[in-house]
Write a protein that holds these residues in place. Sequence first.
Motif, PDB file in Angstrom:
ATOM      1  N   LYS A  75       0.824  -1.203   0.000  1.00  0.00           N
ATOM      2  CA  LYS A  75       0.000   0.000   0.000  1.00  0.00           C
ATOM      3  C   LYS A  75       0.863   1.260   0.000  1.00  0.00           C
ATOM      4  O   LYS A  75       0.594   2.205  -0.747  1.00  0.00           O
ATOM      5  CB  LYS A  75      -0.929  -0.004   1.212  1.00  0.00           C
ATOM      6  CG  LYS A  75      -1.919   1.153   1.231  1.00  0.00           C
ATOM      7  CD  LYS A  75      -2.892   1.017   2.399  1.00  0.00           C
ATOM      8  CE  LYS A  75      -3.888   2.168   2.398  1.00  0.00           C
ATOM      9  NZ  LYS A  75      -4.863   2.054   3.529  1.00  0.00           N
ATOM     10  N   LEU A  79       1.414  -0.080  -4.829  1.00  0.00           N
ATOM     11  CA  LEU A  79       1.284  -1.278  -5.643  1.00  0.00           C
ATOM     12  C   LEU A  79      -0.060  -1.944  -5.399  1.00  0.00           C
ATOM     13  O   LEU A  79      -0.739  -1.660  -4.417  1.00  0.00           O
ATOM     14  CB  LEU A  79       2.417  -2.253  -5.311  1.00  0.00           C
ATOM     15  CG  LEU A  79       3.835  -1.737  -5.579  1.00  0.00           C
ATOM     16  CD1 LEU A  79       4.864  -2.766  -5.115  1.00  0.00           C
ATOM     17  CD2 LEU A  79       4.033  -1.420  -7.049  1.00  0.00           C
ATOM     18  N   LEU A  80      -0.423  -2.842  -6.312  1.00  0.00           N
ATOM     19  CA  LEU A  80      -1.686  -3.563  -6.155  1.00  0.00           C
ATOM     20  C   LEU A  80      -1.695  -4.357  -4.861  1.00  0.00           C
ATOM     21  O   LEU A  80      -0.659  -4.876  -4.441  1.00  0.00           O
ATOM     22  CB  LEU A  80      -1.881  -4.521  -7.322  1.00  0.00           C
ATOM     23  CG  LEU A  80      -2.290  -3.926  -8.674  1.00  0.00           C
ATOM     24  CD1 LEU A  80      -2.333  -5.031  -9.709  1.00  0.00           C
ATOM     25  CD2 LEU A  80      -3.646  -3.247  -8.575  1.00  0.00           C
ATOM     26  N   TYR A  83      -2.710 -10.384  -4.413  1.00  0.00           N
ATOM     27  CA  TYR A  83      -3.664 -11.055  -5.298  1.00  0.00           C
ATOM     28  C   TYR A  83      -4.362 -12.170  -4.533  1.00  0.00           C
ATOM     29  O   TYR A  83      -3.726 -13.060  -3.975  1.00  0.00           O
ATOM     30  CB  TYR A  83      -2.933 -11.610  -6.513  1.00  0.00           C
ATOM     31  CG  TYR A  83      -3.807 -12.367  -7.476  1.00  0.00           C
ATOM     32  CD1 TYR A  83      -4.934 -11.778  -8.036  1.00  0.00           C
ATOM     33  CD2 TYR A  83      -3.512 -13.679  -7.826  1.00  0.00           C
ATOM     34  CE1 TYR A  83      -5.751 -12.472  -8.918  1.00  0.00           C
ATOM     35  CE2 TYR A  83      -4.315 -14.378  -8.719  1.00  0.00           C
ATOM     36  CZ  TYR A  83      -5.430 -13.765  -9.264  1.00  0.00           C
ATOM     37  OH  TYR A  83      -6.219 -14.466 -10.138  1.00  0.00           O
ATOM     38  N   ARG A 192       7.717  -9.061  -5.634  1.00  0.00           N
ATOM     39  CA  ARG A 192       7.120  -7.895  -6.308  1.00  0.00           C
ATOM     40  C   ARG A 192       7.614  -6.582  -5.697  1.00  0.00           C
ATOM     41  O   ARG A 192       7.910  -5.614  -6.410  1.00  0.00           O
ATOM     42  CB  ARG A 192       5.597  -8.008  -6.212  1.00  0.00           C
ATOM     43  CG  ARG A 192       4.832  -7.000  -7.018  1.00  0.00           C
ATOM     44  CD  ARG A 192       3.508  -7.556  -7.511  1.00  0.00           C
ATOM     45  NE  ARG A 192       2.611  -7.976  -6.451  1.00  0.00           N
ATOM     46  CZ  ARG A 192       1.655  -7.204  -5.934  1.00  0.00           C
ATOM     47  NH1 ARG A 192       1.523  -5.956  -6.345  1.00  0.00           N
ATOM     48  NH2 ARG A 192       0.843  -7.682  -5.000  1.00  0.00           N
ATOM     49  N   LYS A 214       1.566  -5.360 -15.066  1.00  0.00           N
ATOM     50  CA  LYS A 214       1.329  -6.142 -13.860  1.00  0.00           C
ATOM     51  C   LYS A 214       0.304  -5.502 -12.937  1.00  0.00           C
ATOM     52  O   LYS A 214      -0.111  -6.111 -11.950  1.00  0.00           O
ATOM     53  CB  LYS A 214       2.648  -6.368 -13.111  1.00  0.00           C
ATOM     54  CG  LYS A 214       3.565  -7.354 -13.827  1.00  0.00           C
ATOM     55  CD  LYS A 214       4.764  -7.725 -12.991  1.00  0.00           C
ATOM     56  CE  LYS A 214       5.591  -8.793 -13.676  1.00  0.00           C
ATOM     57  NZ  LYS A 214       6.744  -9.233 -12.851  1.00  0.00           N
ATOM     58  N   GLU A 215      -0.133  -4.293 -13.253  1.00  0.00           N
ATOM     59  CA  GLU A 215      -1.213  -3.692 -12.482  1.00  0.00           C
ATOM     60  C   GLU A 215      -2.566  -4.295 -12.840  1.00  0.00           C
ATOM     61  O   GLU A 215      -3.561  -4.029 -12.170  1.00  0.00           O
ATOM     62  CB  GLU A 215      -1.213  -2.168 -12.664  1.00  0.00           C
ATOM     63  CG  GLU A 215      -0.068  -1.527 -11.863  1.00  0.00           C
ATOM     64  CD  GLU A 215       0.087  -0.038 -12.096  1.00  0.00           C
ATOM     65  OE1 GLU A 215      -0.605   0.515 -12.979  1.00  0.00           O
ATOM     66  OE2 GLU A 215       0.916   0.589 -11.394  1.00  0.00           O
ATOM     67  N   GLU A 217      -4.175  -7.598 -12.322  1.00  0.00           N
ATOM     68  CA  GLU A 217      -3.750  -8.597 -11.351  1.00  0.00           C
ATOM     69  C   GLU A 217      -3.664 -10.020 -11.901  1.00  0.00           C
ATOM     70  O   GLU A 217      -3.043 -10.886 -11.284  1.00  0.00           O
ATOM     71  CB  GLU A 217      -4.653  -8.575 -10.119  1.00  0.00           C
ATOM     72  CG  GLU A 217      -6.091  -8.946 -10.380  1.00  0.00           C
ATOM     73  CD  GLU A 217      -6.931  -8.909  -9.107  1.00  0.00           C
ATOM     74  OE1 GLU A 217      -6.408  -8.467  -8.067  1.00  0.00           O
ATOM     75  OE2 GLU A 217      -8.101  -9.332  -9.165  1.00  0.00           O
ATOM     76  N   TYR A 259      -5.776  -0.676 -20.619  1.00  0.00           N
ATOM     77  CA  TYR A 259      -5.182   0.036 -19.488  1.00  0.00           C
ATOM     78  C   TYR A 259      -3.949   0.839 -19.932  1.00  0.00           C
ATOM     79  O   TYR A 259      -3.766   1.987 -19.514  1.00  0.00           O
ATOM     80  CB  TYR A 259      -4.781  -0.958 -18.403  1.00  0.00           C
ATOM     81  CG  TYR A 259      -4.239  -0.324 -17.149  1.00  0.00           C
ATOM     82  CD1 TYR A 259      -5.044   0.467 -16.333  1.00  0.00           C
ATOM     83  CD2 TYR A 259      -2.908  -0.521 -16.762  1.00  0.00           C
ATOM     84  CE1 TYR A 259      -4.543   1.055 -15.178  1.00  0.00           C
ATOM     85  CE2 TYR A 259      -2.403   0.058 -15.619  1.00  0.00           C
ATOM     86  CZ  TYR A 259      -3.224   0.844 -14.822  1.00  0.00           C
ATOM     87  OH  TYR A 259      -2.724   1.425 -13.682  1.00  0.00           O
TER      88      TYR A 259
END
Length: 371
Positions: A75, A79-80, A83, A192, A214-215, A217, A259
Amino acid sequence: MRKLVRTLEEIIEEMLDELRTKGIDISDFNSNPVIYSIIEVSAHQVQMAEFRIDDLVRKYFIEDSEGEELDKRLKERGLLPRYAGSKARGSIILGKNSPFILNSVVMKDTILKTLDGTIEVSVTKDTDIVSGDSSVKVPVECTTIGKSGELLPYTELTYSGVAINEVEWIKVDEVGLFGGNDSESDDEVKERLLEDIQNPAGSGNKNHYIKWAKEIETVGKVYPIPEWKGVGTGTVKVIITDKNTDPASADIITQVQNYIDPVPRMGEGMAPIGAEVTVATVDLFSVNLSFKLTVRSGYVKDVVKADIRKNINDYFKELALEDTTIRYAYVGNIIFSTDGVDDYSDLLINGQNKNITVPTTSLAIVGDMVE
């Protein structure tokens, strides 16, 4: 290995040693238990402080972090989130050896399972069984998240609870159940995070395209190719796989395309103005193997060969978009190390007894495997 927290005994002994350097040698606490109590309480407080320091140090380094600590790091770096994984989905066929007599309904949330009971699937939509038909296709998803929930076409199923009226057999349809992905492990999150730190993205460089892809998921590996239509064209090709390092589906490719660059050169996605981005997935590069195989007593050769195929394909996935060389000796070691193999000989990879090269944007996959 780092050791920040000493035992209580170690701290007390070091405190006594320090007192001795100042000319105070305490060896008999029986005559003055108050002094020992003071030393023991002090040592305990020192140890508590060391525990707190150790906890702070552990949280400082990504390698030593785990669970929620890693989630917070994702966070703070923008980053995402971790997953969560996905369930395998598809359709099954419920049938009867003669036409159904009555109309009925296969209710949503009905549970069915494989014959060995290891995998359960749940019906995702009320589906009518029509009298006069002899089969009906029903949408389902695995009840658990992960790759292990995927099922091959025509896998037989059975009831998990009450039998469905008139249904005599159940099997997975001709497509199979697929799309199951494992949730992201702590080690994968660490990888990551380290990749983001060690390969900073900026100004539309290669790392930026990797980060953008890679954003989405469901994307696994990424390989960007600058100026793929020629120098000065401003074109970028982004090759991707899915989370399982299999070829990405059309849906994943579309998501990444929209995207990064939904309208070429207009800067309406993440790519800068002037860039023309094409998203594609890996090509499959067939690798044919031949070798003589001896299996141990008690093993079935076809089962051992299937395990060999899986293990070699796992090795090929490790190489995908990162290393173009399939190493002859490594393939041989995989064969020999597979459970049930007693010996092998005369290994050829695409007819050669040496390393072979895979195209940069391809995923190698075992083709023919003959003795």
